[in-house]
Design an enzyme around this catalytic site. Sequence first.
Site, PDB file in Angstrom:
ATOM      1  N   THR A 173     -26.266  -4.976   1.693  1.00 39.45           N
ATOM      2  CA  THR A 173     -26.554  -3.830   1.776  1.00 39.45           C
ATOM      3  C   THR A 173     -27.610  -3.320   0.862  1.00 39.45           C
ATOM      4  O   THR A 173     -27.829  -3.848  -0.420  1.00 39.45           O
ATOM      5  CB  THR A 173     -25.510  -2.813   1.813  1.00 39.45           C
ATOM      6  OG1 THR A 173     -26.017  -1.664   2.226  1.00 39.45           O
ATOM      7  CG2 THR A 173     -24.886  -2.639   0.460  1.00 39.45           C
ATOM      8  N   THR A 174     -28.405  -2.162   0.792  1.00 35.52           N
ATOM      9  CA  THR A 174     -29.244  -1.656  -0.357  1.00 35.52           C
ATOM     10  C   THR A 174     -28.659  -1.229  -1.398  1.00 35.52           C
ATOM     11  O   THR A 174     -27.347  -0.538  -1.192  1.00 35.52           O
ATOM     12  CB  THR A 174     -30.175  -0.632   0.351  1.00 35.52           C
ATOM     13  OG1 THR A 174     -30.724  -1.025   1.529  1.00 35.52           O
ATOM     14  CG2 THR A 174     -31.314  -0.151  -0.520  1.00 35.52           C
ATOM     15  N   HIS A 211     -10.620   9.950  -8.094  1.00 34.94           N
ATOM     16  CA  HIS A 211     -10.257  11.597  -8.364  1.00 34.94           C
ATOM     17  C   HIS A 211      -9.854  11.846  -9.718  1.00 34.94           C
ATOM     18  O   HIS A 211      -9.419  13.020 -10.116  1.00 34.94           O
ATOM     19  CB  HIS A 211      -9.280  12.336  -7.140  1.00 34.94           C
ATOM     20  CG  HIS A 211      -9.673  11.990  -5.762  1.00 34.94           C
ATOM     21  ND1 HIS A 211      -9.477  10.832  -5.060  1.00 34.94           N
ATOM     22  CD2 HIS A 211     -10.573  12.812  -5.223  1.00 34.94           C
ATOM     23  CE1 HIS A 211      -9.983  11.141  -4.020  1.00 34.94           C
ATOM     24  NE2 HIS A 211     -10.646  12.110  -3.898  1.00 34.94           N
ATOM     25  N   THR A 224     -15.781   6.237  -8.979  1.00 32.12           N
ATOM     26  CA  THR A 224     -16.794   6.954  -8.217  1.00 32.12           C
ATOM     27  C   THR A 224     -18.042   7.514  -9.384  1.00 32.12           C
ATOM     28  O   THR A 224     -17.599   7.961 -10.214  1.00 32.12           O
ATOM     29  CB  THR A 224     -16.513   7.672  -7.118  1.00 32.12           C
ATOM     30  OG1 THR A 224     -17.803   8.425  -6.382  1.00 32.12           O
ATOM     31  CG2 THR A 224     -15.742   9.299  -7.662  1.00 32.12           C
ATOM     32  N   SER A 243       0.983  -1.228   0.065  1.00 33.46           N
ATOM     33  CA  SER A 243      -0.248  -0.006  -0.088  1.00 33.46           C
ATOM     34  C   SER A 243       0.911   1.236   0.115  1.00 33.46           C
ATOM     35  O   SER A 243       1.714   1.426   0.834  1.00 33.46           O
ATOM     36  CB  SER A 243      -0.843   0.033   1.277  1.00 33.46           C
ATOM     37  OG  SER A 243      -1.514   1.140   1.303  1.00 33.46           O
ATOM     38  N   LYS A 262     -18.312  13.100  -7.332  1.00 33.19           N
ATOM     39  CA  LYS A 262     -17.365  13.831  -8.129  1.00 33.19           C
ATOM     40  C   LYS A 262     -17.653  14.341  -9.467  1.00 33.19           C
ATOM     41  O   LYS A 262     -18.705  14.853  -9.751  1.00 33.19           O
ATOM     42  CB  LYS A 262     -16.085  13.254  -8.043  1.00 33.19           C
ATOM     43  CG  LYS A 262     -15.441  12.842  -6.398  1.00 33.19           C
ATOM     44  CD  LYS A 262     -14.237  12.995  -6.260  1.00 33.19           C
ATOM     45  CE  LYS A 262     -13.961  12.659  -4.522  1.00 33.19           C
ATOM     46  NZ  LYS A 262     -14.873  12.259  -3.776  1.00 33.19           N
ATOM     47  N   SER A 308      -5.894  12.462  -3.289  1.00 33.47           N
ATOM     48  CA  SER A 308      -6.936  13.549  -2.948  1.00 33.47           C
ATOM     49  C   SER A 308      -6.454  14.624  -2.009  1.00 33.47           C
ATOM     50  O   SER A 308      -6.819  15.749  -2.394  1.00 33.47           O
ATOM     51  CB  SER A 308      -8.117  12.769  -2.293  1.00 33.47           C
ATOM     52  OG  SER A 308      -7.352  11.826  -0.944  1.00 33.47           O
TER      53      SER A 308
END
Length: 209
Positions: A182-183, A123, A150, A45, A153, A95
């Site tokens: 999850t939904t 980003h 994403t 990482s 943004k 970011s």
Amino acid sequence: HVALEQQLSQLHKKESALMFTSAYVANEWTLVALSKIIPDIVFLSDSKNHASLIQGIRHSGADKVIWKHNDMSDLEQKLRDVKGTPCIVFESVYSMDGDVSPLVDICNLAEKYQAMTYIDEVHAVGLYGERGGGVCQQLGEKRIDIINGTLGKAFGLQGGYIGGDKVVIDAIRSVASGFIFTTALPPAVAAGALCSVKYLKISDIEREN
């Protein structure tokens, strides 16, 4: 949702894509899922990685190695010492500082040491590349195994996703609790995102501005 996943996989020239409720959730649970699919995985990482990547690696319980930010010499040394299946986790555009990773150099090292690559393009999607596919698209780099993006943004809505080979995405779909339990995104949000992605594929006005 399926139409949006198909559009995103085409955007990144990947075989398949998988939608999550956010890119944070996509990062966290994809990394956790990879540790279940590949028991001897070792995450390498970048030291300035986003909180979602850090949390995903921590939550996975897998071995981790942190390498100095954008430092190829340090990364190569760490790759030499890895015992297990290495997976390099990094971002294209960071970011907090806004700097860009040496993406091609990282892929060269990954190829040399037979490491997987996982990139966060949150980003960058919508903003870079001739169709908004991010820095990978801008550089013509196709060796990334899993890409994260994403729908917030640049695409202006909500949600996150990953893209990669079909067999990899299907495996993650099967074991990632953050996807399964999850939904899903509301259909109206998915439809709006589909329009945004299609639009930014053909419009350069926003990128130029």
